[in-house]
Design an enzyme around this catalytic site. Structure first.
Site, mmCIF file in Angstrom:
data_model
loop_
_atom_site.group_PDB
_atom_site.id
_atom_site.type_symbol
_atom_site.label_atom_id
_atom_site.label_comp_id
_atom_site.label_asym_id
_atom_site.label_seq_id
_atom_site.Cartn_x
_atom_site.Cartn_y
_atom_site.Cartn_z
ATOM 1 N N ASN A 63 0.806 -1.224 0.000
ATOM 2 C CA ASN A 63 0.000 0.000 0.000
ATOM 3 C C ASN A 63 0.839 1.274 0.000
ATOM 4 O O ASN A 63 0.303 2.362 -0.189
ATOM 5 C CB ASN A 63 -0.930 -0.014 1.225
ATOM 6 C CG ASN A 63 -1.754 1.242 1.352
ATOM 7 O OD1 ASN A 63 -2.643 1.508 0.552
ATOM 8 N ND2 ASN A 63 -1.431 2.067 2.365
ATOM 9 N N SER B 85 -4.775 2.468 -8.343
ATOM 10 C CA SER B 85 -5.493 3.738 -8.298
ATOM 11 C C SER B 85 -6.392 3.835 -9.522
ATOM 12 O O SER B 85 -6.094 3.247 -10.567
ATOM 13 C CB SER B 85 -4.511 4.907 -8.301
ATOM 14 O OG SER B 85 -5.189 6.149 -8.437
ATOM 15 N N TYR C 14 2.798 9.356 -11.929
ATOM 16 C CA TYR C 14 1.979 8.629 -10.955
ATOM 17 C C TYR C 14 1.004 7.700 -11.669
ATOM 18 O O TYR C 14 0.851 6.525 -11.305
ATOM 19 C CB TYR C 14 1.231 9.638 -10.085
ATOM 20 C CG TYR C 14 0.335 9.014 -9.035
ATOM 21 C CD1 TYR C 14 0.841 8.647 -7.792
ATOM 22 C CD2 TYR C 14 -1.028 8.802 -9.282
ATOM 23 C CE1 TYR C 14 0.023 8.087 -6.817
ATOM 24 C CE2 TYR C 14 -1.859 8.242 -8.321
ATOM 25 C CZ TYR C 14 -1.320 7.888 -7.089
ATOM 26 O OH TYR C 14 -2.140 7.325 -6.137
ATOM 27 N N LYS D 86 0.875 3.568 -11.339
ATOM 28 C CA LYS D 86 -0.297 2.848 -10.834
ATOM 29 C C LYS D 86 -0.869 1.885 -11.879
ATOM 30 O O LYS D 86 -1.375 0.806 -11.537
ATOM 31 C CB LYS D 86 -1.355 3.839 -10.365
ATOM 32 C CG LYS D 86 -0.970 4.578 -9.088
ATOM 33 C CD LYS D 86 -0.714 3.618 -7.927
ATOM 34 C CE LYS D 86 -0.497 4.323 -6.611
ATOM 35 N NZ LYS D 86 -0.293 3.383 -5.493
ATOM 36 N N ILE E 188 -9.681 9.844 -2.215
ATOM 37 C CA ILE E 188 -9.963 9.502 -0.828
ATOM 38 C C ILE E 188 -9.418 10.616 0.071
ATOM 39 O O ILE E 188 -8.298 11.105 -0.143
ATOM 40 C CB ILE E 188 -9.315 8.152 -0.434
ATOM 41 C CG1 ILE E 188 -9.724 7.045 -1.427
ATOM 42 C CG2 ILE E 188 -9.695 7.769 0.989
ATOM 43 C CD1 ILE E 188 -11.200 6.729 -1.466
ATOM 44 N N THR F 226 -7.514 11.660 2.568
ATOM 45 C CA THR F 226 -6.418 11.322 3.473
ATOM 46 C C THR F 226 -5.342 12.398 3.380
ATOM 47 O O THR F 226 -5.395 13.292 2.518
ATOM 48 C CB THR F 226 -5.795 9.957 3.125
ATOM 49 O OG1 THR F 226 -5.119 10.056 1.856
ATOM 50 C CG2 THR F 226 -6.849 8.865 3.055
#
Length: 307
Positions: free
Chosen positions: A132, A200, A215, A219, A247, A249
């Site tokens: 993760n 993702s 990125y 992913k 999300i 976070t």
């Protein structure tokens, strides 16, 4: 003179190579679980799980889910030493073993060492690994972005998944071949290993308005790595990925409010997801409830990719 020829014994095939014959999959490479109760299928009792990047955010919620389902869980963190306190809290709350380990996921030797150490310490077995750990791209367009940022994103978001899979997969294969834990004991509630990676929705689409090609590519690589491992490892482990959408976070704290407003306008559910809303996907893939699920990717994005 008569030359005696010794008969060559056939070499034992690895599990990876023995799943096929003449380019076709053999029948019955796997077996269905005997248990049919959904409560038991979702149980992780007696199992050992490792979750990288789990000192906070999505990873920490996954640890909570696994511990609540009965697993003993190892938290991996890089610099967030609050993970030590989180591990103690989880251990007390759920009555399972939970410890935190500082790990450099971009260093294969360190990854392998920590995985082996945890396996020895946690009853000599490894059932579940969740890769993760990840970082965002924050440098805008690709052409003007520094190569150092590219290498850092790919090392953390893709290379680390490969390293973790390589080290964990070696243990999964050994458990399949021996039918026992490192201590030689029979492993209760064990069928196959389960490898889960956090991909993702960015591995499915190109995000806007932010530019983050590095990125997105990393992913997408994670998703396809898991699909490929599902074929390679079919006799001893399942491999799947989860693709979260936006999300709420700390990983997206740097994003301006006006950009997040654009995100919400593109999500049918009209909001960012909460980390705990991913628990079900990871628990499903970790447990025997997903015994016939391998090589898949679960999108949890509020409908973003449906539009």
């Amino acid at each position: 003179m008569v030359v005696k020829r010794t008969q060559e014994l056939p070499q034992k095939q690895s599990p990876e190579n023995s799943s096929m014959l003449d380019g076709r999959f053999r029948e019955y490479n796997t077996e269905a679980p005997q248990e049919t109760s959904i409560k038991q299928l979702l149980s992780l009792e007696h199992k050992t799980a490792i979750v990288s990047g789990s000192g906070a955010g999505i990873g920490l919620q996954v640890v909570h889910a696994f511990a609540e389902a009965g697993a003993n869980v190892a938290i991996w963190y890089h610099g967030n030493k609050e993970a030590l306190d989180r591990a103690a809290e989880i251990e007390k709350k759920y009555g399972v073993k939970c410890k935190a380990y500082q790990t450099d996921v971009t260093d294969y030797e360190n990854v392998k060492q920590v995985i082996n150490d945890i396996t020895k310490e946690f009853n000599g077995r490894l059932d579940i690994f969740v890769a993760n750990a990840g970082i965002p791209w924050t440098d805008g367009g690709m052409i003007d972005g520094p190569l150092t940022s590219y290498h850092k994103v790919v090392a953390t978001d893709l290379d680390s998944v490969f390293y973790s899979a390589k080290a964990a997969g070696e243990i999964f294969r050994r458990q399949y071949e021996s039918g026992a834990s490192l201590t030689g004991a029979t492993m209760e509630n064990y069928s196959y290993g389960s490898f889960i990676a956090t991909a993702s929705m960015s591995g499915h689409i190109a995000n806007i308005p932010q530019l983050q090609s590095a990125y997105n590519a990393a992913k997408a690589g994670v998703r396809h790595l898991c699909q490929s491992l599902a074929v390679e490892w079919v006799k001893f482990a399942r491999a799947n990925s989860v693709s979260p959408g936006y999300i709420a976070t700390e990983i997206s704290n740097f994003v301006p409010p006006e950009t997040k407003a654009i995100w919400r306008s593109k999500i049918p559910m009209g909001r960012e997801g909460e980390a705990h809303e991913l628990k079900g996907a990871y628990l499903y893939l970790a447990s025997d409830a997903s015994s016939y699920t391998t090589g898949t990717d679960i999108l949890v994005d509020g409908g973003y990719c449906a539009v």
